[in-house]
Design an enzyme around this catalytic site. Sequence first.
Site, PDB file in Angstrom:
ATOM      1  N   CYS A 129     -56.900 -15.315 105.915  1.00 27.66           N
ATOM      2  CA  CYS A 129     -56.892 -13.868 105.637  1.00 27.66           C
ATOM      3  C   CYS A 129     -57.291 -13.454 104.231  1.00 27.66           C
ATOM      4  O   CYS A 129     -58.135 -12.568 104.071  1.00 27.66           O
ATOM      5  CB  CYS A 129     -55.504 -13.310 105.913  1.00 27.66           C
ATOM      6  N   TYR A 150     -53.842 -17.673 116.412  1.00 24.81           N
ATOM      7  CA  TYR A 150     -52.663 -17.663 115.543  1.00 24.81           C
ATOM      8  C   TYR A 150     -51.975 -16.299 115.530  1.00 24.81           C
ATOM      9  O   TYR A 150     -50.775 -16.211 115.291  1.00 24.81           O
ATOM     10  CB  TYR A 150     -53.056 -18.056 114.115  1.00 24.81           C
ATOM     11  N   GLU A 174     -51.434  -6.938 111.951  1.00 20.52           N
ATOM     12  CA  GLU A 174     -50.363  -7.934 111.975  1.00 20.52           C
ATOM     13  C   GLU A 174     -50.099  -8.410 110.550  1.00 20.52           C
ATOM     14  O   GLU A 174     -51.019  -8.745 109.835  1.00 20.52           O
ATOM     15  CB  GLU A 174     -50.801  -9.104 112.869  1.00 20.52           C
ATOM     16  N   ASN A 221     -61.022 -13.354 116.612  1.00 24.27           N
ATOM     17  CA  ASN A 221     -61.290 -13.685 115.218  1.00 24.27           C
ATOM     18  C   ASN A 221     -62.362 -12.769 114.611  1.00 24.27           C
ATOM     19  O   ASN A 221     -63.279 -12.336 115.290  1.00 24.27           O
ATOM     20  CB  ASN A 221     -61.680 -15.157 115.070  1.00 24.27           C
ATOM     21  N   GLU A 251     -48.294 -17.346 108.502  1.00 19.56           N
ATOM     22  CA  GLU A 251     -48.165 -18.574 109.281  1.00 19.56           C
ATOM     23  C   GLU A 251     -47.050 -19.445 108.705  1.00 19.56           C
ATOM     24  O   GLU A 251     -46.814 -19.437 107.501  1.00 19.56           O
ATOM     25  CB  GLU A 251     -49.496 -19.317 109.298  1.00 19.56           C
TER      26      GLU A 251
HETATM   27  C1  UDX Z   1     -51.058 -13.894 104.754  1.00 17.81           C
HETATM   28  C2  UDX Z   1     -50.129 -12.705 104.547  1.00 17.81           C
HETATM   29  O1  UDX Z   1     -48.948 -13.148 103.861  1.00 17.81           O
HETATM   30  C3  UDX Z   1     -49.769 -12.077 105.882  1.00 17.81           C
HETATM   31  O2  UDX Z   1     -48.978 -10.910 105.676  1.00 17.81           O
HETATM   32  C4  UDX Z   1     -51.040 -11.700 106.615  1.00 17.81           C
HETATM   33  O3  UDX Z   1     -50.732 -11.187 107.908  1.00 17.81           O
HETATM   34  C5  UDX Z   1     -51.961 -12.913 106.768  1.00 17.81           C
HETATM   35  O4  UDX Z   1     -52.210 -13.485 105.489  1.00 17.81           O
HETATM   36  P1  UDX Z   1     -50.747 -16.437 105.490  1.00 17.81           P
HETATM   37  O5  UDX Z   1     -52.160 -16.588 105.047  1.00 17.81           O
HETATM   38  O6  UDX Z   1     -50.338 -16.951 106.817  1.00 17.81           O
HETATM   39  O7  UDX Z   1     -50.342 -14.885 105.490  1.00 17.81           O
HETATM   40  O8  UDX Z   1     -49.780 -17.159 104.432  1.00 17.81           O
HETATM   41  P2  UDX Z   1     -49.167 -16.784 103.004  1.00 17.81           P
HETATM   42  O9  UDX Z   1     -47.765 -17.225 102.996  1.00 17.81           O
HETATM   43  O10 UDX Z   1     -49.427 -15.389 102.627  1.00 17.81           O
HETATM   44  O11 UDX Z   1     -49.962 -17.767 102.028  1.00 17.81           O
HETATM   45  C6  UDX Z   1     -51.338 -17.629 101.757  1.00 17.81           C
HETATM   46  C7  UDX Z   1     -51.776 -18.639 100.718  1.00 17.81           C
HETATM   47  O12 UDX Z   1     -51.233 -18.320  99.440  1.00 17.81           O
HETATM   48  C8  UDX Z   1     -51.334 -20.075 101.020  1.00 17.81           C
HETATM   49  O13 UDX Z   1     -52.385 -20.961 100.699  1.00 17.81           O
HETATM   50  C9  UDX Z   1     -50.154 -20.270 100.094  1.00 17.81           C
HETATM   51  O14 UDX Z   1     -49.943 -21.619  99.766  1.00 17.81           O
HETATM   52  C10 UDX Z   1     -50.588 -19.464  98.885  1.00 17.81           C
HETATM   53  N1  UDX Z   1     -49.464 -19.012  98.044  1.00 17.81           N
HETATM   54  C11 UDX Z   1     -48.543 -18.154  98.552  1.00 17.81           C
HETATM   55  C12 UDX Z   1     -49.379 -19.428  96.716  1.00 17.81           C
HETATM   56  O15 UDX Z   1     -50.224 -20.198  96.240  1.00 17.81           O
HETATM   57  N2  UDX Z   1     -48.337 -18.964  95.938  1.00 17.81           N
HETATM   58  C13 UDX Z   1     -47.397 -18.100  96.416  1.00 17.81           C
HETATM   59  O16 UDX Z   1     -46.494 -17.712  95.636  1.00 17.81           O
HETATM   60  C14 UDX Z   1     -47.498 -17.681  97.764  1.00 17.81           C
HETATM   61  P1  ADP Z   2     -56.550 -15.361 114.543  1.00 13.03           P
HETATM   62  O1  ADP Z   2     -55.995 -16.152 113.375  1.00 13.03           O
HETATM   63  O2  ADP Z   2     -57.100 -14.020 114.111  1.00 13.03           O
HETATM   64  O3  ADP Z   2     -55.610 -15.263 115.691  1.00 13.03           O
HETATM   65  P2  ADP Z   2     -58.054 -17.417 115.972  1.00 13.03           P
HETATM   66  O4  ADP Z   2     -59.426 -17.945 115.686  1.00 13.03           O
HETATM   67  O5  ADP Z   2     -56.882 -18.326 115.852  1.00 13.03           O
HETATM   68  O6  ADP Z   2     -57.886 -16.130 115.036  1.00 13.03           O
HETATM   69  O7  ADP Z   2     -58.011 -16.792 117.453  1.00 13.03           O
HETATM   70  C1  ADP Z   2     -58.948 -15.925 117.979  1.00 13.03           C
HETATM   71  C2  ADP Z   2     -59.179 -16.294 119.453  1.00 13.03           C
HETATM   72  O8  ADP Z   2     -59.992 -15.268 120.047  1.00 13.03           O
HETATM   73  C3  ADP Z   2     -59.921 -17.611 119.692  1.00 13.03           C
HETATM   74  O9  ADP Z   2     -59.108 -18.460 120.478  1.00 13.03           O
HETATM   75  C4  ADP Z   2     -61.210 -17.194 120.442  1.00 13.03           C
HETATM   76  O10 ADP Z   2     -61.593 -18.125 121.444  1.00 13.03           O
HETATM   77  C5  ADP Z   2     -60.798 -15.868 121.062  1.00 13.03           C
HETATM   78  N1  ADP Z   2     -61.913 -14.988 121.402  1.00 13.03           N
HETATM   79  C6  ADP Z   2     -62.957 -14.611 120.623  1.00 13.03           C
HETATM   80  N2  ADP Z   2     -63.774 -13.754 121.291  1.00 13.03           N
HETATM   81  C7  ADP Z   2     -63.242 -13.580 122.536  1.00 13.03           C
HETATM   82  C8  ADP Z   2     -63.617 -12.806 123.685  1.00 13.03           C
HETATM   83  N3  ADP Z   2     -64.694 -12.029 123.676  1.00 13.03           N
HETATM   84  N4  ADP Z   2     -62.833 -12.882 124.782  1.00 13.03           N
HETATM   85  C9  ADP Z   2     -61.722 -13.660 124.784  1.00 13.03           C
HETATM   86  N5  ADP Z   2     -61.316 -14.403 123.741  1.00 13.03           N
HETATM   87  C10 ADP Z   2     -62.058 -14.369 122.613  1.00 13.03           C
END
Ligand code: UDX
Ligand code: ADP
Length: 467
Positions: free
Chosen positions: A280, A15, A164, A94, A168
């Site tokens: 996260c 992701y 980052e 990850n 999402e």
């Molecule tokens: C988060 C951070 O926003 C991002 O900066 C970081 O890089 C990764 O983590 P993400 O988890 O993709 O991103 O989504 P986000 O929009 O932050 O939502 C996280 C959770 O909080 C979701 O379950 C969302 O539904 C919830 N949420 C968000 C609430 O319940 N209320 C809100 O007002 C905002």
């Molecule tokens: P994120 O949300 O942090 O991007 P994901 O689980 O979606 O996490 O992606 C992490 C990716 O890293 C997975 O697709 C996994 O297969 C890959 N990965 C983990 N370890 C290795 C490695 N040693 N070499 C190459 N790819 C790897």
Amino acid sequence: MIKKIRKICCIGAGYVGGPTMAVIAQKCPEIQVTVVDINEDRINQWNQEDLNLLPIFEPGLSDVVGEARDRNLFFSTDVNKAIDEAEMIFISVNTPTKTYGKGKGMAADLKYIELCARQIADVAKDDKIIVEKSTLPVRTAQAIKSILDHTGNNINFQILSNPEFLAEGTAIQDLHNADRVLIGGDHHTVEGQKAMDALSSIYAHWLPKERILQTNVWSSELSKLTANAFLAQRISSINAISALCEKTEADVNEVARAIGSDSRIGPKFLKASVGFGGSCFQKDILNLVYICRTLGLEEVADYWEQVIILNDYQKHRFADNIIKKLYNTVSDKKIAFLGWAFKKDTNDTRETPAMYIADYLIDDKANIAVYDPKVTERQVFADLDYLETRQPDQNRKHVSVYNNPYEACKDAYAIAIITEWDEFVDYDWELVYKNMKKPAFVFDGRNILNLQKHKEIGFIVKAIGKN
Ligand code: UDX
Ligand code: ADP
């Protein structure tokens, strides 16, 4: 002179790695970007001709991939080749919470990061800039450096932290128009500064210079954890107030609007909900708490841990409310879940509140009917089985996944709105009501429905933070 990067490798096509590299390739056509992963299926999906079948659903992503793929964006399983050729290597693997041993349930599991560092150490034949993209505990860069520097082959590795911040569902927008890009490196050496400038110049292809911040490595690593902790804290704060609103005549949306109008507080991230999910927030706070405890900062650890405790409370409270309102039992009752993803516009279900709420209701013998526009049946069962609360066949006995929302809601005693997908608002709710058991309950876990309208149709409606 700023070092011009011509070849980038990104380890991890998930992701974070996938969308980020797609945008870098789109905006920097002169740089060859190769994203590698050990997961062959995932790489095959990234290489699918049909752009609707990419492994990640993210608005706008297929256009970006369509533009850059096979021009200067490549997806491959040949990790060694990509490492060998690249001048800059992003680590985007990850870092889940540890599920074993020391720090179990709290610390970040760095085994994937360590494996990457060792592989780079084995393969590299010339100087490389290594960029940490994954969220990492403070001082991880030092661990990576120590592995790389002990290869004994006199290669100069510069380690940068470049967390980052994309969310999402809005990843492409967030990447195209980032509030800021953070680059942590070693200011004190010429080589360190050069590496930071090389990375800055990549982002400068499309972002104004003042949004590219350079700090030392530790500040950068800690800023990522802190940003997520602050964001999650806001959600837990408004969710705490939602519980109070339900006991009084206050309305949490009105409270959020009133406080959000104060420019010092601001209106964003104040939506009361079933609780936050995603890969996260929980992971990063647990990590922060673990680091604080390790450093003897018990009060600081307790303070941040409360954000998680409150989030767990909110998920349970929602499930508990369903049971209470359905006359204290949901045994053998069909409960329809609209939404399973942790938020709208994504197919990601990591730490989704849906699985914890379903798990709790299944304990009370409910039959759950799930509909989500983007989440597959396979994923729903994978999530429930991952919890290991009961035998997999019991999950299959109590949960069915539908492709049609009207079928999911038919003969249900209650509907629980778990994800805020836009389409839910526009359903033919009269029809939904007609086909449900009466009294028909709706538990709006995202406050997206028009309560008055639903009450007029005949529903008994319970929304978060409203009486
Ligand atoms: C988060 C951070 O926003 C991002 O900066 C970081 O890089 C990764 O983590 P993400 O988890 O993709 O991103 O989504 P986000 O929009 O932050 O939502 C996280 C959770 O909080 C979701 O379950 C969302 O539904 C919830 N949420 C968000 C609430 O319940 N209320 C809100 O007002 C905002
Ligand atoms: P994120 O949300 O942090 O991007 P994901 O689980 O979606 O996490 O992606 C992490 C990716 O890293 C997975 O697709 C996994 O297969 C890959 N990965 C983990 N370890 C290795 C490695 N040693 N070499 C190459 N790819 C790897």
